[in-house]
Design an enzyme around this catalytic site. Structure first.
Site, PDB file in Angstrom:
ATOM      1  N   GLU A   1       1.148  -5.208   1.551  1.00 53.07           N
ATOM      2  CA  GLU A   1      -0.032  -5.291   0.686  1.00 53.07           C
ATOM      3  C   GLU A   1       0.279  -5.796  -0.716  1.00 53.07           C
ATOM      4  O   GLU A   1      -0.538  -6.497  -1.334  1.00 53.07           O
ATOM      5  CB  GLU A   1      -0.710  -3.918   0.580  1.00 53.07           C
ATOM      6  CG  GLU A   1      -1.267  -3.376   1.880  1.00 53.07           C
ATOM      7  CD  GLU A   1      -0.282  -2.497   2.628  1.00 53.07           C
ATOM      8  OE1 GLU A   1      -0.710  -1.726   3.492  1.00 53.07           O
ATOM      9  OE2 GLU A   1       0.935  -2.587   2.332  1.00 53.07           O
TER      10      GLU A   1
ATOM     11  N   GLY B   1      -2.464  -1.608   7.083  1.00 51.06           N
ATOM     12  CA  GLY B   1      -3.309  -0.588   7.690  1.00 51.06           C
ATOM     13  C   GLY B   1      -2.958  -0.314   9.130  1.00 51.06           C
ATOM     14  O   GLY B   1      -3.159   0.803   9.629  1.00 51.06           O
TER      15      GLY B   1
ATOM     16  N   ALA C   1      -4.962  -4.916   8.314  1.00 54.37           N
ATOM     17  CA  ALA C   1      -6.388  -4.922   8.028  1.00 54.37           C
ATOM     18  C   ALA C   1      -6.904  -6.354   8.039  1.00 54.37           C
ATOM     19  O   ALA C   1      -6.148  -7.315   7.932  1.00 54.37           O
ATOM     20  CB  ALA C   1      -6.647  -4.276   6.675  1.00 54.37           C
TER      21      ALA C   1
ATOM     22  N   GLU D   1      -0.195   2.161   8.922  1.00 59.86           N
ATOM     23  CA  GLU D   1      -0.714   3.467   8.488  1.00 59.86           C
ATOM     24  C   GLU D   1      -1.471   4.158   9.609  1.00 59.86           C
ATOM     25  O   GLU D   1      -1.452   5.397   9.711  1.00 59.86           O
ATOM     26  CB  GLU D   1      -1.589   3.270   7.250  1.00 59.86           C
ATOM     27  CG  GLU D   1      -0.732   2.943   6.025  1.00 59.86           C
ATOM     28  CD  GLU D   1      -1.519   2.388   4.860  1.00 59.86           C
ATOM     29  OE1 GLU D   1      -1.167   2.679   3.713  1.00 59.86           O
ATOM     30  OE2 GLU D   1      -2.500   1.649   5.091  1.00 59.86           O
TER      31      GLU D   1
END
Length: 710
Positions: free
Chosen positions: A124, A101, A62, A104
């Site tokens: 994270e 992300g 991200a 994911e």
């Protein structure tokens, strides 16, 4: 789809993310992905979709700049929902990295293929966050809860080969990734790979003993003290083993939002950017290029010199270790060999790599052996006359253009450079002990240090995988200057009523791994004593000075090395000593100070305010370039808890106006040492923020960071 291209390969569509350098999940990328998913779904001639990254990586993570801000649609959640609802198979083709992300996104696809050298992971937690796009639900279903706990709470990357063994990666590419991904899509369409709905898979989460999670929490309780994210991660993985995917995902989203808005996450994200900013020198010409460094000399085979030699050997550079006698060199090599043996026994270093690194270090008592070195690092006794004598010798034998670096922790780098004919080639490289372990490197530029010398030193730091922070040439540089300020305040607190163990407990409860007085004992009280004896020759007589530390040394108590310091020691375990408490009480009486009970909160406030006020002075004087640089030094070199962001960030979060008021009040009671820094006063008056006073260096709006960099 400006950040994503969409093309057809027969009946398979390929969506390629193009958002260099790391293909972060920006709004443009998310919009392109949603459009590609919808286009593939609407087109009856498209039977499958492949998502792949352009350039050097898949989707590395991200965009960190987006954390803490309102979500802009389409969010990653919307994309994951669309992927899971797609009636057509979607294959993620991973190369480079797929972190956070980005991973994911891949986990929400029905199938995953990866280049053998790819890496995946959930970093994270290193930013005070947790997986927020289903990671805590996918990992236990694909690899089991034990693996899920280890991967998501450590934040460490995983190789594609390992992930393939676990079942997180379905296939490893054997040739070109896109070609193999298209072939995999055809296998899915032909039925060679069966259709599946991973969200409904329960094979690896059925019947899991709840004790697994209780034991994991207990095992990590000390390491996770004062943290939020790892505890939430365990809660969500445990929930994955007893709830449906949708229920567990809802719990994860709530937990992620709690972490995202926590002070811990703000602090860790601040440090993420501060570490990257520390390597940038705004006052240095970008055209200046570092010189190549292929060979290194280290002068001094003591504990520090041995560790420094290991740093270079571990980085692949041949090292010549110089000392005055064969006996000293033998002791140094024994330290080095012992350190490598310890690493091998712990499993952190393969024996073959240790052997290769050790072979890169040769020893000598002849100065002439350093004649061809590109960089020579001096690590001898912390005494100006001794260091100057060494630099005169080095100046006589080093080749033109060789960099001469001193590892001094306090002394004047310019005074050392002044005894050479090449002051532009001289600077400080202050390694932290143990040098082969600690990541911090203070790079000290003197007033005559050449830009090329500084640029080369910063490049060397990157080679060593150190976090380099540039400091001006002032006593104590950044770290030890602040250590002196709050250490002095701790000594005064002893005189006023505190004990060493109370102060140490307050600091460890705040998050420091070790208290100040225990740290002094470990470092050796005699070393600090010698430095104080030199300082006492020029210290103004009117300034308050605590004699407690000197009195302890006069008793022959030098810390762990003698079994007695501030504490008594059985091995390395400290025990409070009534004899020291009696000494402190006697000193208070001699000074006419009436001892009183000092609340823990006051101790913490005085120590942290002393750090912040001295840090503001360092900024004012230009010794540090940025407040963030001070935070990087204190977190990576002095044990300041990363979840608090460093002393300057702590002051920022506490409110600079309140810190200014506290410092002003202490000044009225405790005198000159507490004179408020003008910079602190200006920053408080400018809106209560270092940034408003043009101090903090935040990343520019064009900067793209990703969770992969964590």
């Amino acid at each position: 789809m400006s950040q994503l291209s969409y093309i057809r390969h027969g009946d398979i569509a390929v969506a390629t993310v193009n958002n260099p350098p790391v293909n972060a999940l920006s709004l443009g990328v998310r919009q392109g992905l949603m459009q590609a998913i919808e286009a593939s779904r609407a087109d009856k001639s498209v039977r499958a979709l492949v998502i792949i990254g352009g350039g050097s990586t898949f989707v590395a993570g991200a965009d960190i700049n987006d954390f803490g801000k309102p979500y802009e649609e389409p969010s990653l959640y919307a994309i994951i929902d669309a992927l899971m609802a797609s009636p057509k198979p979607v294959i993620a083709a991973i190369h480079g990295t797929a972190f956070g992300g980005g991973l994911e996104l891949a986990l929400a696809c029905q199938w995953r293929i990866a280049s053998p050298d790819a890496q995946i992971g959930q970093p994270e937690v290193k930013l005070g966050l947790m997986p927020g796009g289903g990671g805590t639900q996918w990992w236990p279903r694909l690899a089991g809860p034990e693996v899920a706990l280890a991967v998501t709470t450590s934040g460490n990357p995983v190789t594609a080969r390992q992930a393939h063994e676990w079942g997180v990666i379905d296939r490893l590419a054997e040739s070109k990734l896109l070609e193999d991904a298209l072939a995999m899509a055809q296998d899915v369409l032909s039925g060679a790979l069966p259709a599946r709905r991973l969200a409904e898979s329960t094979d690896k989460i059925r019947g899991v003993d709840p004790a697994l999670f209780d034991e994991f929490r207990k095992k990590n309780a000390r390491k996770w003290k004062d943290q939020l994210a790892p505890w939430k991660i365990v809660d969500c993985i445990e929930a994955a083993c007893r709830l449906s995917f949708d229920e567990g995902f809802r719990l994860e989203k709530e937990a992620f939002r709690e972490c995202e808005h926590s002070t811990q996450s703000r602090s860790l994200i601040h440090l993420f950017f501060a570490e990257r900013a520390a390597g940038k020198l705004p006052d240095t010409d970008a055209a200046v290029r570092p010189a190549p460094v292929a060979t290194v000399g280290v002068v001094g085979a003591g504990t520090m010199g041995a560790g420094i030699a290991m740093c270079f050997a571990n980085a692949g550079l041949p090292v010549t270790l110089l000392d005055t006698s064969d006996e000293a060199l033998a002791r140094g090599m024994k330290i080095i060999s012992g350190n490598y043996a310890t690493s091998v026994s712990r499993g952190s270093l393969p024996q073959a790599r240790a052997d290769v690194a050790l072979a890169r270090i040769r020893t000598t008592t002849d100065d002439a052996a350093l004649a061809d070195a590109d960089l020579i690092v001096e690590a001898v006794f912390e005494d100006m006359e001794i260091k100057q004598a060494v630099f005169r010798r080095l100046d006589a034998v080093a080749k033109p253009g060789a960099i001469l670096a001193t590892n001094t922790s306090t002394l004047d780098v310019d005074a050392i450079a002044g005894v050479t004919s090449r002051p532009g080639d001289v600077l400080g490289l202050h390694f932290f002990s143990p040098a082969n372990v600690m990541r911090l490197l203070e790079v000290v530029r003197g007033p005559r240090t050449a830009p090329e010398t500084l640029a080369t030193a910063m490049a060397v730091a990157r080679t060593l995988r150190k976090i380099a922070v540039v400091s001006g040439n002032a006593y104590g540089f950044i770290g030890n200057r602040i250590l002196g300020a709050y250490g002095r305040e701790a000594d005064f607190l002893l005189e006023e009523g505190a004990t060493p163990w109370q102060i140490d407990r307050v600091l460890t409860e705040f998050g420091f791994p070790m208290g100040l007085f225990a740290m002094r004992d470990m470092a050796g009280l005699d070393v600090i004593w010698r430095i104080r004896q030199q300082e006492n020759l020029t210290r103004p007589a009117h300034l308050r000075y605590s004699t407690i530390a000197d009195r302890i040394c006069e008793m022959g108590r030098f810390g762990q090395k003698t079994g007695r310091g501030y504490y008594l020691y059985d091995g390395r375990s400290p025990t409070p000593d009534p004899e020291i408490e009696a000494l402190i009480v006697d000193v208070s009486a001699e000074l006419g100070i009436t001892r009183k009970e000092i609340p823990d909160a006051e101790i913490l406030q005085r120590l942290l305010c002393a750090m912040a006020n001295e840090g503001a002075r360092i900024l004012e004087e230009g010794v540090a370039l940025r407040a963030g640089d001070i935070d990087v030094v204190y977190v990576n070199g002095y044990g300041f808890p990363a979840t608090r962001g460093g002393p300057m960030w702590w002051a920022h979060e506490a409110g600079l106006a309140s810190i200014r008021d506290a410092v002003t009040a202490y000044h009225q009671v405790h005198g000159e040492y507490w004179t408020p820094s003008p910079l602190l006063t200006r920053a408080a008056e400018a809106g209560g923020d270092w940034d408003a006073a043009h101090i903090f260096s935040h990343p520019p709006t064009t900067t793209t960071g990703s969770a992969s960099d964590a």
